[in-house]
Motif scaffolding. Sequence first.
Motif, PDB file in Angstrom:
ATOM      1  N   CYS A  21       0.831  -1.211   0.000  1.00 45.99           N
ATOM      2  CA  CYS A  21       0.000   0.000   0.000  1.00 45.99           C
ATOM      3  C   CYS A  21       0.864   1.259   0.000  1.00 45.99           C
ATOM      4  O   CYS A  21       0.585   2.223  -0.731  1.00 45.99           O
ATOM      5  CB  CYS A  21      -0.921   0.001   1.222  1.00 45.99           C
ATOM      6  N   SER A  24       2.506   1.687  -3.389  1.00 39.44           N
ATOM      7  CA  SER A  24       1.495   2.076  -4.383  1.00 39.44           C
ATOM      8  C   SER A  24       1.289   3.579  -4.351  1.00 39.44           C
ATOM      9  O   SER A  24       1.179   4.239  -5.397  1.00 39.44           O
ATOM     10  CB  SER A  24       0.172   1.354  -4.109  1.00 39.44           C
ATOM     11  N   THR A  34       0.814   4.099  -8.503  1.00 33.57           N
ATOM     12  CA  THR A  34       0.197   3.014  -9.251  1.00 33.57           C
ATOM     13  C   THR A  34      -0.158   1.884  -8.292  1.00 33.57           C
ATOM     14  O   THR A  34       0.571   1.633  -7.325  1.00 33.57           O
ATOM     15  CB  THR A  34       1.132   2.479 -10.356  1.00 33.57           C
ATOM     16  N   LYS A  35      -1.268   1.221  -8.531  1.00 28.55           N
ATOM     17  CA  LYS A  35      -1.706   0.147  -7.645  1.00 28.55           C
ATOM     18  C   LYS A  35      -0.866  -1.098  -7.900  1.00 28.55           C
ATOM     19  O   LYS A  35      -0.767  -1.586  -9.018  1.00 28.55           O
ATOM     20  CB  LYS A  35      -3.185  -0.160  -7.866  1.00 28.55           C
TER      21      LYS A  35
END
Length: 258
Positions: free
Chosen positions: A162, A165, A170-171
């Motif tokens: 997390c 990200s 970006t995930k």
Amino acid sequence: MNNSNPKTLIPKHHTHDTRSVISSKTVDVIIPFYNESGNIINAHENVVRLENIFNIKNYIYINNGSKDRTFEELKWLEQKYVKIKIINIKENIGYGNGFKKGFELSKSDLIITNHADQQFDAFQFFSAISDDSFKLSEGCSIFPLRKGRPLIAALFTAILRCTLSVKLGTKLNDFNGQPKLIDAASLTLPINDFPNNFSFDLMLYIASGKKQFFPIFEQPRKLGESSWNHGIVSKFYLFKSYLKSTKRIKTIIKQSQT
């Protein structure tokens, strides 16, 4: 080292059933070893089963600056099995550097990466995929989604993912599990630019084009011990290392887009 029965290291016969293999392309298996003396034969006997699924061209094993007898045992194994290629790095400058040297030597279409500890069984992982009659799409890479891990390890990974990200904008999915199957030609960034530390896996995830994910379950380490994972403190330093690498990774991505 006991070498009285080297035949056990060499598979007697492997067939390639085109109805169940993931891909008919050539595959190199890359594993760095750091102070894994005593675990090398076990690691090789595990991954050599992949010849039932893939067209394995080489097993590229890297002695990543070990201080024990890892290099000597790898050389002994190389003499017993023609597909093994050994890279000897005299000084360990990072986990990622070992993988980078392996990628540089590889000439195959696909690359399977794995850890020496064999806590995630590559043969079981890819067998489960092929049993579902899965066929690898052109330019696609496969990443594992790790399951059944200790709570602390799973929580650490979730927080790390997390945080990164957000930092990278970006995930991210599960990026640092093993084994991976990488389509070498689809990598969007040069391997020489990858970090030498544990962030190598993060860069490999980012540089891979199309990705597919499948579950994998952690198993206890049978031989040897981790060279870095010794509790909360080591996880803190790993977290810090990843954060430090994000600036360089963002710069490399930006340069590739100009």
